[in-house]
Design a protein around this motif. Structure first.
Motif, PDB file in Angstrom:
ATOM      1  N   LEU A  72     -58.395 -42.451  27.218  1.00 13.72           N
ATOM      2  CA  LEU A  72     -57.424 -42.877  26.208  1.00 13.72           C
ATOM      3  C   LEU A  72     -57.063 -41.683  25.320  1.00 13.72           C
ATOM      4  O   LEU A  72     -57.545 -41.557  24.195  1.00 13.72           O
ATOM      5  N   PRO A  73     -56.198 -40.780  25.801  1.00 14.12           N
ATOM      6  CA  PRO A  73     -55.797 -39.621  25.006  1.00 14.12           C
ATOM      7  C   PRO A  73     -54.816 -40.014  23.916  1.00 14.12           C
ATOM      8  O   PRO A  73     -54.307 -41.141  23.882  1.00 14.12           O
ATOM      9  N   ASP A  74     -54.526 -39.074  23.016  1.00 16.31           N
ATOM     10  CA  ASP A  74     -53.543 -39.342  21.967  1.00 16.31           C
ATOM     11  C   ASP A  74     -52.170 -39.635  22.549  1.00 16.31           C
ATOM     12  O   ASP A  74     -51.411 -40.441  22.006  1.00 16.31           O
ATOM     13  N   SER A  75     -51.846 -38.995  23.657  1.00 18.74           N
ATOM     14  CA  SER A  75     -50.587 -39.229  24.357  1.00 18.74           C
ATOM     15  C   SER A  75     -50.806 -38.935  25.838  1.00 18.74           C
ATOM     16  O   SER A  75     -51.742 -38.215  26.199  1.00 18.74           O
ATOM     17  N   PRO A  76     -49.985 -39.491  26.731  1.00 20.00           N
ATOM     18  CA  PRO A  76     -50.176 -39.277  28.164  1.00 20.00           C
ATOM     19  C   PRO A  76     -50.208 -37.792  28.530  1.00 20.00           C
ATOM     20  O   PRO A  76     -49.424 -36.990  28.015  1.00 20.00           O
ATOM     21  N   CYS A  77     -51.131 -37.449  29.434  1.00 17.75           N
ATOM     22  CA  CYS A  77     -51.260 -36.049  29.851  1.00 17.75           C
ATOM     23  C   CYS A  77     -51.866 -36.001  31.245  1.00 17.75           C
ATOM     24  O   CYS A  77     -52.337 -37.011  31.769  1.00 17.75           O
ATOM     25  N   GLY A 134     -59.730 -35.393  24.587  1.00 18.18           N
ATOM     26  CA  GLY A 134     -60.071 -35.296  26.003  1.00 18.18           C
ATOM     27  C   GLY A 134     -61.206 -36.190  26.440  1.00 18.18           C
ATOM     28  O   GLY A 134     -61.360 -36.462  27.635  1.00 18.18           O
ATOM     29  N   ASP A 135     -62.045 -36.667  25.505  1.00 16.28           N
ATOM     30  CA  ASP A 135     -63.225 -37.453  25.843  1.00 16.28           C
ATOM     31  C   ASP A 135     -63.111 -38.921  25.464  1.00 16.28           C
ATOM     32  O   ASP A 135     -63.991 -39.718  25.796  1.00 16.28           O
ATOM     33  N   ARG A 136     -62.047 -39.300  24.772  1.00 16.65           N
ATOM     34  CA  ARG A 136     -61.915 -40.684  24.335  1.00 16.65           C
ATOM     35  C   ARG A 136     -61.554 -41.578  25.521  1.00 16.65           C
ATOM     36  O   ARG A 136     -60.733 -41.222  26.364  1.00 16.65           O
ATOM     37  N   ALA A 137     -62.186 -42.750  25.570  1.00 21.03           N
ATOM     38  CA  ALA A 137     -61.908 -43.720  26.623  1.00 21.03           C
ATOM     39  C   ALA A 137     -61.885 -45.118  26.026  1.00 21.03           C
ATOM     40  O   ALA A 137     -62.317 -45.323  24.885  1.00 21.03           O
ATOM     41  N   HIS A 183     -66.778 -42.725  23.598  1.00 19.94           N
ATOM     42  CA  HIS A 183     -66.849 -41.377  24.164  1.00 19.94           C
ATOM     43  C   HIS A 183     -67.149 -41.508  25.653  1.00 19.94           C
ATOM     44  O   HIS A 183     -68.104 -42.192  26.046  1.00 19.94           O
ATOM     45  N   HIS A 184     -66.351 -40.865  26.491  1.00 23.82           N
ATOM     46  CA  HIS A 184     -66.497 -41.009  27.940  1.00 23.82           C
ATOM     47  C   HIS A 184     -67.897 -40.666  28.422  1.00 23.82           C
ATOM     48  O   HIS A 184     -68.401 -41.268  29.379  1.00 23.82           O
ATOM     49  N   GLY A 185     -68.557 -39.712  27.798  1.00 28.75           N
ATOM     50  CA  GLY A 185     -69.877 -39.284  28.240  1.00 28.75           C
ATOM     51  C   GLY A 185     -71.016 -40.149  27.745  1.00 28.75           C
ATOM     52  O   GLY A 185     -72.172 -39.927  28.120  1.00 28.75           O
ATOM     53  N   ASP A 186     -70.730 -41.151  26.944  1.00 23.42           N
ATOM     54  CA  ASP A 186     -71.784 -41.983  26.363  1.00 23.42           C
ATOM     55  C   ASP A 186     -72.374 -42.937  27.395  1.00 23.42           C
ATOM     56  O   ASP A 186     -71.649 -43.594  28.136  1.00 23.42           O
ATOM     57  N   THR A 187     -73.691 -43.007  27.456  1.00 23.12           N
ATOM     58  CA  THR A 187     -74.371 -43.932  28.366  1.00 23.12           C
ATOM     59  C   THR A 187     -75.280 -44.903  27.618  1.00 23.12           C
ATOM     60  O   THR A 187     -76.002 -45.678  28.240  1.00 23.12           O
ATOM     61  N   GLN A 188     -75.238 -44.860  26.290  1.00 18.43           N
ATOM     62  CA  GLN A 188     -76.136 -45.690  25.488  1.00 18.43           C
ATOM     63  C   GLN A 188     -75.406 -46.787  24.715  1.00 18.43           C
ATOM     64  O   GLN A 188     -76.048 -47.600  24.049  1.00 18.43           O
TER      65      GLN A 188
END
Length: 228
Positions: free
Chosen positions: A153-158, A210-213, A196-201
């Motif tokens: 989920l970026p600020d705008s499509p990329c 770049g990491d928002r989801a 955060h895309h990298g979060d597993t907890q």
């Protein structure tokens, strides 16, 4: 001039999907921690009515294998992926699952499901096949059913270059994919988790562009257009 990304799905079908799975198989098999889709489903008020489930791009089907944790009344769990290695691996690990080889643009099922899951799949899809894929996914969702969409989920499509292959121009495309379904007025948003895309907890933490989801649970009402 030809579009260098038009054959992107075919590249994954012909071998890159298997290569991706081999790189990630160990972590997928060990995935026993927090999952935003399972978390969202665990809080869904209507989850007791969900009997049939299909996951688009299911990899080795680790999530389908864990689904009874939150949906204990399911009677059918199906999925498909562009990696034949992943499908074979998933079948061997859990023969109760109906797993097949196939693409989002042409699902190997001609039935509808109470719940369809699409997790971090749409950003891989060839742009020339995106609208076809969205329509094919919609066709899998039964009227009155649910659609779970998780992706970046970026600020705008990329788009971002796929760094595992330098011999062909492959990209990932990031945008709010749930919005594509709600824009049709056929779907209503039930819940949205941003993480955060990298979060597993399952922890709340800041995430940059770049990491928002997000994980969005959508409902497909029986009557999307009431008379007035």
């Amino acid at each position: 001039m030809s579009n260098p990304t038009v054959q992107q799905d075919e590249v994954f079908r012909s071998g890159e999907g298997d290569a991706w799975f081999r790189r990630n198989a160990a972590s997928l098999d060990a995935h026993a921690g927090h999952d935003w889709i399972l978390d969202s489903l665990s809080r869904l008020q209507g989850r007791a009515d969900i009997r049939t489930v299909c996951e688009v791009g299911c990899a080795s089907a680790w999530r389908l294998a864990r689904l009874p944790e939150v949906l204990p009344r399911t009677t059918r769990r199906a999925g498909f992926d562009l990696s034949e290695d992943a499908v074979r691996h998933g079948r061997a690990r859990d023969p109760a699952l109906d797993l097949r080889f196939g693409a989002a643009s042409a699902p190997p099922f001609d039935e509808q499901f109470d719940l369809v899951i699409v997790s971090f799949v749409l950003h891989w899809i060839d742009r020339a096949l995106l609208t076809r894929s969205l329509a094919a996914i919609d066709a899998l969702v039964a009227p009155g059913g649910y659609l779970a969409v998780a992706d970046f989920l970026p600020d705008s499509p990329c788009r971002r270059r796929y760094h595992h292959r330098n011999d062909v121009a492959l990209y990932t495309y990031k945008q709010d994919y749930a919005a594509a379904f709600t824009a049709t007025n056929l779907y209503r948003e039930v819940s949205r988790s941003v993480f955060h895309h990298g979060d597993t907890q399952g922890a709340l933490q800041a995430a940059g562009d770049g990491d928002r989801a997000s994980c969005v649970l959508l409902h497909k009402p029986l009557n999307a257009y009431p008379e007035r």
